[in-house]
Design a protein around this motif. Structure first.
Motif, mmCIF file in Angstrom:
data_model
loop_
_atom_site.group_PDB
_atom_site.id
_atom_site.type_symbol
_atom_site.label_atom_id
_atom_site.label_comp_id
_atom_site.label_asym_id
_atom_site.label_seq_id
_atom_site.Cartn_x
_atom_site.Cartn_y
_atom_site.Cartn_z
ATOM 1 N N ALA A 7 0.870 -1.307 -0.148
ATOM 2 C CA ALA A 7 0.091 -0.002 0.386
ATOM 3 C C ALA A 7 0.813 1.410 -0.156
ATOM 4 O O ALA A 7 0.229 2.068 -0.929
ATOM 5 C CB ALA A 7 -1.133 0.106 0.967
ATOM 6 N N GLU A 8 2.342 1.179 0.696
ATOM 7 C CA GLU A 8 3.196 2.252 0.687
ATOM 8 C C GLU A 8 3.561 3.049 -0.499
ATOM 9 O O GLU A 8 3.919 4.015 -0.943
ATOM 10 C CB GLU A 8 3.873 2.159 1.779
ATOM 11 C CG GLU A 8 5.065 3.535 2.101
ATOM 12 C CD GLU A 8 4.161 4.934 1.890
ATOM 13 O OE1 GLU A 8 4.543 5.498 2.514
ATOM 14 O OE2 GLU A 8 3.209 4.380 3.601
ATOM 15 N N ILE A 9 3.875 2.000 -0.519
ATOM 16 C CA ILE A 9 4.504 1.920 -2.354
ATOM 17 C C ILE A 9 3.367 2.369 -3.518
ATOM 18 O O ILE A 9 4.006 3.140 -4.475
ATOM 19 C CB ILE A 9 4.769 0.567 -2.892
ATOM 20 C CG1 ILE A 9 6.428 -0.066 -2.521
ATOM 21 C CG2 ILE A 9 5.073 0.737 -4.880
ATOM 22 C CD1 ILE A 9 6.534 -1.119 -3.087
ATOM 23 N N VAL A 10 2.148 2.457 -3.965
ATOM 24 C CA VAL A 10 0.775 2.562 -4.017
ATOM 25 C C VAL A 10 0.693 3.962 -3.476
ATOM 26 O O VAL A 10 0.794 4.688 -5.120
ATOM 27 C CB VAL A 10 -0.048 1.497 -3.956
ATOM 28 C CG1 VAL A 10 -1.689 2.305 -5.107
ATOM 29 C CG2 VAL A 10 0.314 0.540 -4.604
ATOM 30 N N LYS A 11 0.733 3.961 -2.402
ATOM 31 C CA LYS A 11 0.589 5.758 -2.158
ATOM 32 C C LYS A 11 1.383 6.429 -2.964
ATOM 33 O O LYS A 11 1.456 7.879 -4.147
ATOM 34 C CB LYS A 11 0.798 5.435 -0.590
ATOM 35 C CG LYS A 11 -0.818 5.316 -0.521
ATOM 36 C CD LYS A 11 -0.635 5.214 1.219
ATOM 37 C CE LYS A 11 -2.077 4.937 1.747
ATOM 38 N NZ LYS A 11 -1.831 4.563 2.751
ATOM 39 N N LYS A 12 2.998 5.954 -2.784
ATOM 40 C CA LYS A 12 3.989 6.721 -3.251
ATOM 41 C C LYS A 12 3.971 7.052 -5.058
ATOM 42 O O LYS A 12 4.003 8.235 -5.157
ATOM 43 C CB LYS A 12 5.342 6.444 -3.140
ATOM 44 C CG LYS A 12 5.952 6.395 -1.305
ATOM 45 C CD LYS A 12 7.052 5.876 -1.014
ATOM 46 C CE LYS A 12 7.622 6.098 0.350
ATOM 47 N NZ LYS A 12 9.080 5.029 0.551
ATOM 48 N N ALA A 13 3.419 6.074 -5.645
ATOM 49 C CA ALA A 13 3.184 6.431 -6.531
ATOM 50 C C ALA A 13 1.903 6.902 -7.296
ATOM 51 O O ALA A 13 2.263 7.663 -8.000
ATOM 52 C CB ALA A 13 2.989 4.772 -7.196
ATOM 53 N N LEU A 14 1.358 7.329 -6.683
ATOM 54 C CA LEU A 14 0.017 8.138 -6.684
ATOM 55 C C LEU A 14 0.553 9.617 -6.338
ATOM 56 O O LEU A 14 0.590 10.261 -7.120
ATOM 57 C CB LEU A 14 -1.132 7.498 -5.540
ATOM 58 C CG LEU A 14 -1.958 6.604 -6.514
ATOM 59 C CD1 LEU A 14 -2.799 6.055 -4.901
ATOM 60 C CD2 LEU A 14 -2.917 6.775 -6.674
ATOM 61 N N THR A 15 1.123 9.695 -5.372
ATOM 62 C CA THR A 15 1.486 10.965 -4.591
ATOM 63 C C THR A 15 2.576 12.061 -6.266
ATOM 64 O O THR A 15 2.881 12.959 -6.436
ATOM 65 C CB THR A 15 2.386 11.046 -3.628
ATOM 66 O OG1 THR A 15 1.408 10.415 -2.472
ATOM 67 C CG2 THR A 15 3.009 12.141 -3.187
ATOM 68 N N GLU A 16 3.389 10.680 -6.819
ATOM 69 C CA GLU A 16 4.002 11.057 -8.503
ATOM 70 C C GLU A 16 4.194 11.045 -9.047
ATOM 71 O O GLU A 16 4.269 11.504 -10.121
ATOM 72 C CB GLU A 16 5.768 9.995 -8.406
ATOM 73 C CG GLU A 16 6.350 10.229 -6.224
ATOM 74 C CD GLU A 16 6.969 11.430 -6.579
ATOM 75 O OE1 GLU A 16 7.350 12.271 -7.632
ATOM 76 O OE2 GLU A 16 7.162 12.390 -5.021
ATOM 77 N N GLY A 17 2.286 10.911 -9.710
ATOM 78 C CA GLY A 17 1.827 10.527 -10.286
ATOM 79 C C GLY A 17 2.096 10.047 -11.635
ATOM 80 O O GLY A 17 1.785 9.764 -12.619
ATOM 81 N N ILE A 18 2.565 8.933 -10.885
ATOM 82 C CA ILE A 18 3.044 7.442 -11.782
ATOM 83 C C ILE A 18 2.396 6.556 -12.326
ATOM 84 O O ILE A 18 2.142 6.061 -13.226
ATOM 85 C CB ILE A 18 4.005 6.521 -10.760
ATOM 86 C CG1 ILE A 18 5.625 7.346 -11.095
ATOM 87 C CG2 ILE A 18 4.564 5.396 -12.178
ATOM 88 C CD1 ILE A 18 6.659 6.623 -10.031
ATOM 89 N N ILE A 19 1.222 6.453 -11.205
ATOM 90 C CA ILE A 19 -0.204 6.100 -11.053
ATOM 91 C C ILE A 19 -1.528 6.584 -10.812
ATOM 92 O O ILE A 19 -0.913 7.881 -10.330
ATOM 93 C CB ILE A 19 -0.887 4.914 -10.861
ATOM 94 C CG1 ILE A 19 -0.251 5.225 -9.172
ATOM 95 C CG2 ILE A 19 0.498 3.741 -11.439
ATOM 96 C CD1 ILE A 19 -0.560 3.680 -8.283
#
Length: 56
Positions: A7-19
């Motif tokens: 979940a932390e990895i997904v949250k980081k990806a969302l924050t960075e605009g990767i996903i």
């Protein structure tokens, strides 16, 4: 890897605009389609080496 780490990895990806789909937080163990993986790679490449035009 436990669910909290995923979940932390997904949250980081969302924050960075990767996903851009927060639904991935609920699909941590589901496989991604090939087109989605390729889109992630393209977005990451654009972040690392953004296309630019010269000012000349």
């Amino acid at each position: 890897m436990d669910q909290a780490q995923k979940a932390e990895i997904v949250k980081k990806a969302l924050t960075e605009g990767i996903i851009n789909d927060p639904q991935w937080l609920h699909k941590l163990d589901e496989p991604m389609p090939a087109w989605a993986v390729i889109e992630l790679i393209v977005k990451l490449l654009e972040k690392l080496d953004p296309p630019y035009d010269t000012y000349d």
